[in-house]
Design an enzyme around this catalytic site. Structure first.
Site, PDB file in Angstrom:
ATOM      1  N   GLY A  14       0.833  -1.203   0.000  1.00  0.00           N
ATOM      2  CA  GLY A  14       0.000   0.000   0.000  1.00  0.00           C
ATOM      3  C   GLY A  14       0.866   1.250   0.000  1.00  0.00           C
ATOM      4  O   GLY A  14       1.853   1.316   0.721  1.00  0.00           O
ATOM      5  N   VAL A  26      16.899   8.394  -1.583  1.00  0.00           N
ATOM      6  CA  VAL A  26      17.697   7.262  -2.086  1.00  0.00           C
ATOM      7  C   VAL A  26      18.405   7.680  -3.374  1.00  0.00           C
ATOM      8  O   VAL A  26      19.607   7.446  -3.542  1.00  0.00           O
ATOM      9  CB  VAL A  26      16.793   6.023  -2.349  1.00  0.00           C
ATOM     10  CG1 VAL A  26      17.560   4.941  -3.098  1.00  0.00           C
ATOM     11  CG2 VAL A  26      16.230   5.476  -1.039  1.00  0.00           C
ATOM     12  N   ARG A  75       1.208  -5.066  -5.054  1.00  0.00           N
ATOM     13  CA  ARG A  75       1.467  -6.251  -4.228  1.00  0.00           C
ATOM     14  C   ARG A  75       1.640  -7.379  -5.237  1.00  0.00           C
ATOM     15  O   ARG A  75       0.660  -7.944  -5.700  1.00  0.00           O
ATOM     16  CB  ARG A  75       0.300  -6.519  -3.271  1.00  0.00           C
ATOM     17  CG  ARG A  75       0.114  -5.417  -2.235  1.00  0.00           C
ATOM     18  CD  ARG A  75      -0.850  -5.814  -1.129  1.00  0.00           C
ATOM     19  NE  ARG A  75      -0.813  -4.844  -0.049  1.00  0.00           N
ATOM     20  CZ  ARG A  75      -1.700  -3.857   0.102  1.00  0.00           C
ATOM     21  NH1 ARG A  75      -2.698  -3.730  -0.726  1.00  0.00           N
ATOM     22  NH2 ARG A  75      -1.580  -3.013   1.114  1.00  0.00           N
ATOM     23  N   ASP A 106       5.690  -5.111   5.998  1.00  0.00           N
ATOM     24  CA  ASP A 106       6.170  -6.459   6.321  1.00  0.00           C
ATOM     25  C   ASP A 106       6.287  -7.384   5.105  1.00  0.00           C
ATOM     26  O   ASP A 106       7.278  -8.078   4.934  1.00  0.00           O
ATOM     27  CB  ASP A 106       5.187  -7.141   7.296  1.00  0.00           C
ATOM     28  CG  ASP A 106       5.507  -6.782   8.736  1.00  0.00           C
ATOM     29  OD1 ASP A 106       6.558  -6.149   8.959  1.00  0.00           O
ATOM     30  OD2 ASP A 106       4.705  -7.142   9.626  1.00  0.00           O
ATOM     31  N   THR A 128       4.444   2.644   5.561  1.00  0.00           N
ATOM     32  CA  THR A 128       3.031   2.246   5.667  1.00  0.00           C
ATOM     33  C   THR A 128       2.328   3.172   6.646  1.00  0.00           C
ATOM     34  O   THR A 128       2.914   3.549   7.670  1.00  0.00           O
ATOM     35  CB  THR A 128       2.853   0.785   6.136  1.00  0.00           C
ATOM     36  OG1 THR A 128       1.515   0.597   6.611  1.00  0.00           O
ATOM     37  CG2 THR A 128       3.800   0.396   7.255  1.00  0.00           C
ATOM     38  N   ILE A 129       1.080   3.499   6.331  1.00  0.00           N
ATOM     39  CA  ILE A 129       0.345   4.398   7.242  1.00  0.00           C
ATOM     40  C   ILE A 129       0.019   3.714   8.570  1.00  0.00           C
ATOM     41  O   ILE A 129      -0.330   4.375   9.530  1.00  0.00           O
ATOM     42  CB  ILE A 129      -0.974   4.912   6.605  1.00  0.00           C
ATOM     43  CG1 ILE A 129      -1.944   3.759   6.289  1.00  0.00           C
ATOM     44  CG2 ILE A 129      -0.702   5.771   5.402  1.00  0.00           C
ATOM     45  CD1 ILE A 129      -3.377   4.218   6.054  1.00  0.00           C
ATOM     46  N   ASP A 130       0.143   2.374   8.624  1.00  0.00           N
ATOM     47  CA  ASP A 130      -0.343   1.623   9.794  1.00  0.00           C
ATOM     48  C   ASP A 130       0.570   1.706  11.033  1.00  0.00           C
ATOM     49  O   ASP A 130       0.135   1.355  12.131  1.00  0.00           O
ATOM     50  CB  ASP A 130      -0.525   0.138   9.433  1.00  0.00           C
ATOM     51  CG  ASP A 130      -1.470  -0.054   8.260  1.00  0.00           C
ATOM     52  OD1 ASP A 130      -2.374   0.783   8.091  1.00  0.00           O
ATOM     53  OD2 ASP A 130      -1.306  -1.043   7.519  1.00  0.00           O
ATOM     54  N   ASP A 132       2.811  -0.308  11.821  1.00  0.00           N
ATOM     55  CA  ASP A 132       2.766  -1.654  12.401  1.00  0.00           C
ATOM     56  C   ASP A 132       4.037  -2.468  12.163  1.00  0.00           C
ATOM     57  O   ASP A 132       4.004  -3.700  12.219  1.00  0.00           O
ATOM     58  CB  ASP A 132       1.541  -2.418  11.850  1.00  0.00           C
ATOM     59  CG  ASP A 132       1.625  -2.598  10.330  1.00  0.00           C
ATOM     60  OD1 ASP A 132       2.455  -1.918   9.683  1.00  0.00           O
ATOM     61  OD2 ASP A 132       0.864  -3.420   9.796  1.00  0.00           O
ATOM     62  N   ARG A 165     -26.172  13.232  17.671  1.00  0.00           N
ATOM     63  CA  ARG A 165     -26.083  11.857  17.180  1.00  0.00           C
ATOM     64  C   ARG A 165     -24.851  11.129  17.718  1.00  0.00           C
ATOM     65  O   ARG A 165     -23.992  11.729  18.376  1.00  0.00           O
ATOM     66  CB  ARG A 165     -25.962  11.860  15.649  1.00  0.00           C
ATOM     67  CG  ARG A 165     -27.280  12.003  14.944  1.00  0.00           C
ATOM     68  CD  ARG A 165     -27.054  12.013  13.438  1.00  0.00           C
ATOM     69  NE  ARG A 165     -28.320  12.096  12.727  1.00  0.00           N
ATOM     70  CZ  ARG A 165     -28.442  12.447  11.467  1.00  0.00           C
ATOM     71  NH1 ARG A 165     -27.391  12.794  10.763  1.00  0.00           N
ATOM     72  NH2 ARG A 165     -29.622  12.472  10.891  1.00  0.00           N
ATOM     73  N   ARG A 174      -4.998  -2.045   9.151  1.00  0.00           N
ATOM     74  CA  ARG A 174      -4.867  -3.481   8.859  1.00  0.00           C
ATOM     75  C   ARG A 174      -5.173  -4.278  10.130  1.00  0.00           C
ATOM     76  O   ARG A 174      -6.322  -4.333  10.522  1.00  0.00           O
ATOM     77  CB  ARG A 174      -3.470  -3.828   8.316  1.00  0.00           C
ATOM     78  CG  ARG A 174      -3.466  -5.187   7.628  1.00  0.00           C
ATOM     79  CD  ARG A 174      -2.127  -5.478   6.999  1.00  0.00           C
ATOM     80  NE  ARG A 174      -1.858  -4.665   5.849  1.00  0.00           N
ATOM     81  CZ  ARG A 174      -2.240  -4.957   4.608  1.00  0.00           C
ATOM     82  NH1 ARG A 174      -2.901  -6.042   4.360  1.00  0.00           N
ATOM     83  NH2 ARG A 174      -1.943  -4.165   3.617  1.00  0.00           N
ATOM     84  N   LYS A 216     -23.326  14.400  28.311  1.00  0.00           N
ATOM     85  CA  LYS A 216     -22.867  14.363  26.909  1.00  0.00           C
ATOM     86  C   LYS A 216     -24.038  14.064  25.979  1.00  0.00           C
ATOM     87  O   LYS A 216     -24.882  13.223  26.278  1.00  0.00           O
ATOM     88  CB  LYS A 216     -21.789  13.289  26.751  1.00  0.00           C
ATOM     89  CG  LYS A 216     -20.994  13.398  25.463  1.00  0.00           C
ATOM     90  CD  LYS A 216     -19.888  12.371  25.395  1.00  0.00           C
ATOM     91  CE  LYS A 216     -18.533  13.049  25.408  1.00  0.00           C
ATOM     92  NZ  LYS A 216     -17.440  12.166  25.098  1.00  0.00           N
ATOM     93  N   HIS A 252      -9.665   4.705   1.965  1.00  0.00           N
ATOM     94  CA  HIS A 252      -8.377   5.041   1.332  1.00  0.00           C
ATOM     95  C   HIS A 252      -8.037   6.518   1.324  1.00  0.00           C
ATOM     96  O   HIS A 252      -6.902   6.885   1.009  1.00  0.00           O
ATOM     97  CB  HIS A 252      -8.359   4.493  -0.102  1.00  0.00           C
ATOM     98  CG  HIS A 252      -8.239   3.007  -0.128  1.00  0.00           C
ATOM     99  ND1 HIS A 252      -9.308   2.177   0.062  1.00  0.00           N
ATOM    100  CD2 HIS A 252      -7.164   2.195  -0.275  1.00  0.00           C
ATOM    101  CE1 HIS A 252      -8.918   0.916   0.010  1.00  0.00           C
ATOM    102  NE2 HIS A 252      -7.616   0.897  -0.187  1.00  0.00           N
ATOM    103  N   ILE A 253      -8.993   7.363   1.684  1.00  0.00           N
ATOM    104  CA  ILE A 253      -8.697   8.792   1.801  1.00  0.00           C
ATOM    105  C   ILE A 253      -7.512   9.003   2.765  1.00  0.00           C
ATOM    106  O   ILE A 253      -6.700   9.912   2.610  1.00  0.00           O
ATOM    107  CB  ILE A 253      -9.960   9.543   2.275  1.00  0.00           C
ATOM    108  CG1 ILE A 253      -9.871  11.016   1.969  1.00  0.00           C
ATOM    109  CG2 ILE A 253     -10.246   9.386   3.743  1.00  0.00           C
ATOM    110  CD1 ILE A 253     -11.014  11.442   1.091  1.00  0.00           C
TER     111      ILE A 253
END
Ligand code: F6P
Length: 322
Positions: A14, A26, A75, A106, A128-130, A132, A165, A174, A216, A252-253
């Site tokens: 991703g 690089v 991928r 990974d 990666t945005i995660d 992780d 609301r 992920r 609240k 995906h935004i």
């Protein structure tokens, strides 16, 4: 040790904001060392299909501020098979690639380890945005994704508040709750559901009722993807509490947009370090952040490490979210 003359760089998995800044680093670090630098297109597919372009200083002008990856990403299914890795190795030998920098997560590092085993030196950079990747305190793209998710949830808050609301918001990650936890805190969520802690709807309902009893009137529930169906969760909250509820999947935004200062700086540092490692004849390493320093680990060691969410942060968030 073989003299390094030509190196390549690719992005895999991703995309993440800041990947372009890493590619730029690089390319420029490689050129500075007198190497020929090839930009490999569409992840490992570019190696398999010999789809690559020679880079010069100007090839990476005007990209440090851009999200996505100008080398494209994929991928690669073919690269998961040994025959694919073998094809990639043959391309490397044919074009004379003496080292490759792989920017990804990974899965991409597993590929880098496979190629390193076949004698093609590879260095991984966590993109990666995660956030992780266990060996690194930080992964390129995380900060930008947090900012994007926060901006969007702030907007949701306006309408959620105007209608008294409950908004259930799914964020990416992920299998990891780092985005949910940090964004949840930053957006003042009433409850944060993360992958690392078993999900209990009754606990969410109890927390909503407790904060409702304290006055609240609108509620933001941030949920990490993969834990539960947020549309069903919103319905369950509405039927159990009578509070009108809506679900939103940010999706995906969160992967797009101009990278933040942090992502540009870390990406530049990591790109520079990866080329230094290749120049020193290193292979099968992952660049990482540790105590604000840029370090490196053996890929197998990096992949065996475990990362979890900060429980102190989680408990603090839960206590102050009433
Ligand atoms: O790893 C980054 C990520 O955006 C995850 O947060 C998410 O689970 C996954 O990729 C989505 O992948 P795809 O772009 O293939 O839908």
């Amino acid at each position: 040790m073989k003299d390094v003359k030509t190196i390549g760089v690719l992005t895999s998995g991703g995309d993440a904001p800041g990947m372009n800044a890493a590619i730029r680093a690089v390319v420029r670090a490689g050129l500075e060392k007198g190497f020929k630098v090839l930009g490999i297109m569409r992840g490992y597919n570019g190696l398999i299909n010999e789809d690559m372009v020679e880079m010069d200083y100007r090839s990476v002008s005007n990209i440090i501020n851009r999200g996505g990856t100008f080398l494209y990403s994929a991928r690669s299914l073919e690269f998961k098979e040994d025959a694919g890795v073998e094809k990639a190795k043959e391309t490397c030998l044919r074009v004379g690639l003496d080292g490759i920098v792989v920017i990804g997560g990974d899965g991409s590092f597993r590929g880098a380890a496979d190629l390193s085993r076949k004698g093609i030196p590879c260095i991984g950079i966590p993109g990666t945005i995660d956030n992780d990747i266990a060996c690194s305190e930080y992964t390129i793209g995380f900060n930008t994704a947090l900012e994007t998710a926060m901006d969007n949830i702030d907007k949701l808050r306006d309408t959620t508040q105007s209608h008294d609301r409950c908004s259930v918001v799914e964020v990416m990650g992920r299998h990891a709750g780092h985005i949910a936890l940090n964004v949840g805190i930053a957006c003042g969520a009433t409850y944060i559901v993360v992958n690392e802690i078993p999900y209990d709807l009754n606990d969410v309902l109890a927390h909503i009722q407790k904060s409702r009893a304290l006055g609240k009137k609108h509620f933001i529930i941030v949920v990490s993807e993969g834990v539960t169906d947020v549309y069903k969760m919103a319905k369950d909250i509405e039927s159990a509490t009578g509070i009108e509820s809506r679900a939103t999947v940010l999706g995906h935004i969160q992967r797009g947009g101009s990278p933040t200062v942090k992502d540009r700086v870390v990406a530049s540092q990591m790109g520079w370090k990866a080329v230094e490692l290749l120049a020193e004849g290193k292979s099968n390493r992952v660049v990482a952040v540790k105590d604000n320093d840029i370090v490196d680990y053996d890929i197998a060691e990096a992949l065996s490490m475990k990362k979890t969410i900060d429980m102190n942060l989680y408990n603090m968030a839960k206590s102050m979210s009433l």
